[in-house]
Design a protein around this motif. Sequence first.
Motif, PDB file in Angstrom:
ATOM      1  N   GLY A  17     -26.381  46.684  19.106  1.00 10.13           N
ATOM      2  CA  GLY A  17     -26.364  45.604  18.119  1.00 10.13           C
ATOM      3  C   GLY A  17     -27.486  44.610  18.345  1.00 10.13           C
ATOM      4  O   GLY A  17     -28.568  44.968  18.812  1.00 10.13           O
ATOM      5  N   ARG A  18     -27.223  43.332  18.050  1.00  8.85           N
ATOM      6  CA  ARG A  18     -28.242  42.281  18.154  1.00  8.85           C
ATOM      7  C   ARG A  18     -28.656  42.054  19.602  1.00  8.85           C
ATOM      8  O   ARG A  18     -27.839  42.097  20.504  1.00  8.85           O
ATOM      9  CB  ARG A  18     -27.717  40.972  17.564  1.00  8.85           C
ATOM     10  CG  ARG A  18     -27.593  41.056  16.049  1.00  8.85           C
ATOM     11  CD  ARG A  18     -27.488  39.702  15.461  1.00  8.85           C
ATOM     12  NE  ARG A  18     -28.390  39.203  14.473  1.00  8.85           N
ATOM     13  CZ  ARG A  18     -29.630  39.487  14.182  1.00  8.85           C
ATOM     14  NH1 ARG A  18     -30.266  40.362  14.848  1.00  8.85           N
ATOM     15  NH2 ARG A  18     -30.286  38.900  13.213  1.00  8.85           N
ATOM     16  N   MET A  19     -29.948  41.765  19.781  1.00  7.86           N
ATOM     17  CA  MET A  19     -30.516  41.548  21.106  1.00  7.86           C
ATOM     18  C   MET A  19     -30.958  40.096  21.242  1.00  7.86           C
ATOM     19  O   MET A  19     -31.439  39.492  20.288  1.00  7.86           O
ATOM     20  CB  MET A  19     -31.728  42.466  21.320  1.00  7.86           C
ATOM     21  CG  MET A  19     -31.448  43.941  21.062  1.00  7.86           C
ATOM     22  SD  MET A  19     -30.263  44.640  22.197  1.00  7.86           S
ATOM     23  CE  MET A  19     -31.288  44.955  23.577  1.00  7.86           C
ATOM     24  N   CYS A  20     -30.809  39.545  22.427  1.00  8.70           N
ATOM     25  CA  CYS A  20     -31.259  38.184  22.707  1.00  8.70           C
ATOM     26  C   CYS A  20     -32.779  38.200  22.841  1.00  8.70           C
ATOM     27  O   CYS A  20     -33.329  39.016  23.587  1.00  8.70           O
ATOM     28  CB  CYS A  20     -30.622  37.665  23.990  1.00  8.70           C
ATOM     29  SG  CYS A  20     -31.235  36.044  24.497  1.00  8.70           S
ATOM     30  N   PRO A  26     -28.329  42.734  25.179  1.00 12.03           N
ATOM     31  CA  PRO A  26     -27.445  42.587  24.014  1.00 12.03           C
ATOM     32  C   PRO A  26     -26.809  41.201  24.009  1.00 12.03           C
ATOM     33  O   PRO A  26     -26.538  40.630  25.066  1.00 12.03           O
ATOM     34  CB  PRO A  26     -26.387  43.667  24.230  1.00 12.03           C
ATOM     35  CG  PRO A  26     -27.017  44.656  25.152  1.00 12.03           C
ATOM     36  CD  PRO A  26     -27.987  43.884  25.993  1.00 12.03           C
ATOM     37  N   VAL A  27     -26.591  40.628  22.822  1.00  6.24           N
ATOM     38  CA  VAL A  27     -26.053  39.277  22.706  1.00  6.24           C
ATOM     39  C   VAL A  27     -24.721  39.152  23.439  1.00  6.24           C
ATOM     40  O   VAL A  27     -24.431  38.126  24.051  1.00  6.24           O
ATOM     41  CB  VAL A  27     -25.922  38.882  21.215  1.00  6.24           C
ATOM     42  CG1 VAL A  27     -25.186  37.572  21.062  1.00  6.24           C
ATOM     43  CG2 VAL A  27     -27.287  38.783  20.576  1.00  6.24           C
ATOM     44  N   ALA A  28     -23.911  40.198  23.430  1.00  7.36           N
ATOM     45  CA  ALA A  28     -22.620  40.164  24.129  1.00  7.36           C
ATOM     46  C   ALA A  28     -22.800  40.022  25.638  1.00  7.36           C
ATOM     47  O   ALA A  28     -21.969  39.411  26.317  1.00  7.36           O
ATOM     48  CB  ALA A  28     -21.820  41.415  23.820  1.00  7.36           C
ATOM     49  N   GLY A  29     -23.884  40.540  26.196  1.00  9.78           N
ATOM     50  CA  GLY A  29     -24.122  40.466  27.638  1.00  9.78           C
ATOM     51  C   GLY A  29     -25.309  39.602  27.990  1.00  9.78           C
ATOM     52  O   GLY A  29     -25.953  39.811  29.024  1.00  9.78           O
ATOM     53  N   CYS A  30     -25.605  38.638  27.156  1.00 11.08           N
ATOM     54  CA  CYS A  30     -26.773  37.786  27.348  1.00 11.08           C
ATOM     55  C   CYS A  30     -26.650  36.967  28.637  1.00 11.08           C
ATOM     56  O   CYS A  30     -25.642  36.337  28.890  1.00 11.08           O
ATOM     57  CB  CYS A  30     -26.932  36.859  26.145  1.00 11.08           C
ATOM     58  SG  CYS A  30     -28.312  35.733  26.275  1.00 11.08           S
ATOM     59  N   ARG A  31     -27.721  36.991  29.448  1.00  7.43           N
ATOM     60  CA  ARG A  31     -27.717  36.244  30.703  1.00  7.43           C
ATOM     61  C   ARG A  31     -28.186  34.806  30.526  1.00  7.43           C
ATOM     62  O   ARG A  31     -27.799  33.922  31.272  1.00  7.43           O
ATOM     63  CB  ARG A  31     -28.631  36.926  31.719  1.00  7.43           C
ATOM     64  CG  ARG A  31     -28.106  38.253  32.197  1.00  7.43           C
ATOM     65  CD  ARG A  31     -29.066  38.877  33.150  1.00  7.43           C
ATOM     66  NE  ARG A  31     -30.067  39.587  32.337  1.00  7.43           N
ATOM     67  CZ  ARG A  31     -31.267  39.918  32.747  1.00  7.43           C
ATOM     68  NH1 ARG A  31     -31.663  39.601  33.935  1.00  7.43           N
ATOM     69  NH2 ARG A  31     -32.089  40.552  31.959  1.00  7.43           N
ATOM     70  N   CYS A  32     -29.018  34.549  29.544  1.00 17.99           N
ATOM     71  CA  CYS A  32     -29.591  33.203  29.406  1.00 17.99           C
ATOM     72  C   CYS A  32     -28.607  32.221  28.787  1.00 17.99           C
ATOM     73  O   CYS A  32     -28.782  31.012  28.936  1.00 17.99           O
ATOM     74  CB  CYS A  32     -30.878  33.240  28.594  1.00 17.99           C
ATOM     75  SG  CYS A  32     -30.712  33.942  26.964  1.00 17.99           S
ATOM     76  N   SER A  33     -27.567  32.668  28.107  1.00 12.73           N
ATOM     77  CA  SER A  33     -26.605  31.731  27.525  1.00 12.73           C
ATOM     78  C   SER A  33     -25.665  31.162  28.586  1.00 12.73           C
ATOM     79  O   SER A  33     -25.037  30.130  28.366  1.00 12.73           O
ATOM     80  CB  SER A  33     -25.778  32.415  26.434  1.00 12.73           C
ATOM     81  OG  SER A  33     -24.991  33.444  26.996  1.00 12.73           O
ATOM     82  N   ALA A  34     -25.591  31.790  29.738  1.00 12.46           N
ATOM     83  CA  ALA A  34     -24.716  31.304  30.805  1.00 12.46           C
ATOM     84  C   ALA A  34     -25.341  30.165  31.590  1.00 12.46           C
ATOM     85  O   ALA A  34     -24.645  29.438  32.295  1.00 12.46           O
ATOM     86  CB  ALA A  34     -24.372  32.445  31.760  1.00 12.46           C
ATOM     87  N   THR A  35     -26.648  29.979  31.454  1.00 15.21           N
ATOM     88  CA  THR A  35     -27.304  28.903  32.189  1.00 15.21           C
ATOM     89  C   THR A  35     -27.054  27.573  31.491  1.00 15.21           C
ATOM     90  O   THR A  35     -27.010  27.505  30.266  1.00 15.21           O
ATOM     91  CB  THR A  35     -28.822  29.148  32.283  1.00 15.21           C
ATOM     92  OG1 THR A  35     -29.350  29.223  30.970  1.00 15.21           O
ATOM     93  CG2 THR A  35     -29.126  30.412  33.051  1.00 15.21           C
ATOM     94  N   PRO A  36     -26.883  26.476  32.232  1.00  9.58           N
ATOM     95  CA  PRO A  36     -26.646  25.187  31.597  1.00  9.58           C
ATOM     96  C   PRO A  36     -27.874  24.729  30.811  1.00  9.58           C
ATOM     97  O   PRO A  36     -28.999  24.821  31.290  1.00  9.58           O
ATOM     98  CB  PRO A  36     -26.355  24.246  32.768  1.00  9.58           C
ATOM     99  CG  PRO A  36     -26.950  24.917  33.960  1.00  9.58           C
ATOM    100  CD  PRO A  36     -26.906  26.391  33.681  1.00  9.58           C
ATOM    101  N   ALA A  37     -27.626  24.219  29.591  1.00 14.13           N
ATOM    102  CA  ALA A  37     -28.723  23.828  28.716  1.00 14.13           C
ATOM    103  C   ALA A  37     -29.170  22.391  28.951  1.00 14.13           C
ATOM    104  O   ALA A  37     -30.296  22.040  28.681  1.00 14.13           O
ATOM    105  CB  ALA A  37     -28.308  24.004  27.263  1.00 14.13           C
ATOM    106  N   GLY A  38     -28.276  21.551  29.425  1.00 13.52           N
ATOM    107  CA  GLY A  38     -28.587  20.134  29.569  1.00 13.52           C
ATOM    108  C   GLY A  38     -29.420  19.831  30.792  1.00 13.52           C
ATOM    109  O   GLY A  38     -29.447  20.585  31.758  1.00 13.52           O
ATOM    110  N   PRO A  39     -30.124  18.728  30.773  1.00 12.51           N
ATOM    111  CA  PRO A  39     -30.915  18.335  31.923  1.00 12.51           C
ATOM    112  C   PRO A  39     -29.997  17.858  33.053  1.00 12.51           C
ATOM    113  O   PRO A  39     -28.879  17.414  32.797  1.00 12.51           O
ATOM    114  CB  PRO A  39     -31.762  17.177  31.391  1.00 12.51           C
ATOM    115  CG  PRO A  39     -30.975  16.624  30.264  1.00 12.51           C
ATOM    116  CD  PRO A  39     -30.243  17.790  29.664  1.00 12.51           C
ATOM    117  N   PRO A  40     -30.459  17.953  34.285  1.00  9.51           N
ATOM    118  CA  PRO A  40     -29.615  17.488  35.385  1.00  9.51           C
ATOM    119  C   PRO A  40     -29.374  15.982  35.276  1.00  9.51           C
ATOM    120  O   PRO A  40     -30.238  15.220  34.860  1.00  9.51           O
ATOM    121  CB  PRO A  40     -30.437  17.816  36.632  1.00  9.51           C
ATOM    122  CG  PRO A  40     -31.832  17.982  36.146  1.00  9.51           C
ATOM    123  CD  PRO A  40     -31.746  18.459  34.732  1.00  9.51           C
ATOM    124  N   SER A  41     -28.169  15.566  35.643  1.00 12.29           N
ATOM    125  CA  SER A  41     -27.786  14.162  35.513  1.00 12.29           C
ATOM    126  C   SER A  41     -27.551  13.560  36.884  1.00 12.29           C
ATOM    127  O   SER A  41     -27.168  14.252  37.826  1.00 12.29           O
ATOM    128  CB  SER A  41     -26.507  14.075  34.678  1.00 12.29           C
ATOM    129  OG  SER A  41     -26.044  12.761  34.638  1.00 12.29           O
TER     130      SER A  41
END
Length: 120
Positions: A17-20, A26-41
């Motif tokens: 299916g769709r690829m990141c 695959p979007v279902a097994g995407c590794r980059c979505s698990a990383t925190p998006a916000g800057p460190p606080s």
Amino acid sequence: MKYRPASSGLVYSTESGRMCPRCRQPVAGCRCSATPAGPPSDGVVRVSIETKGRAGEGVTLVRGVALEAQALAALGKQLKAACGAGGTVKDGVIEVQGDHRDRVIEVLKIQGFVVKRAGG
């Protein structure tokens, strides 16, 4: 034909299916979505007011809240409701229309955040 760099990759696969586009998984097994998006606080929430670029109208800004995107949107909704004003959440910053610094600081302290009044 146009030159396409080697970095352009697979967008869709009949097998998975769709690829990141970033990690090429695959979007279902995407590794980059698990990383925190916000800057460190540093753990301190800063509340300030800004009028630049808004025709002189003040906007209360809340920066440094270390929450996920959905939780940050929910907090923004709570703050807007407490102030009786509109606003938005952009790039990890909660914006509440008007000068509501005192009320926002009060609500955040009740919720257990360490809050500082920043700017004027």
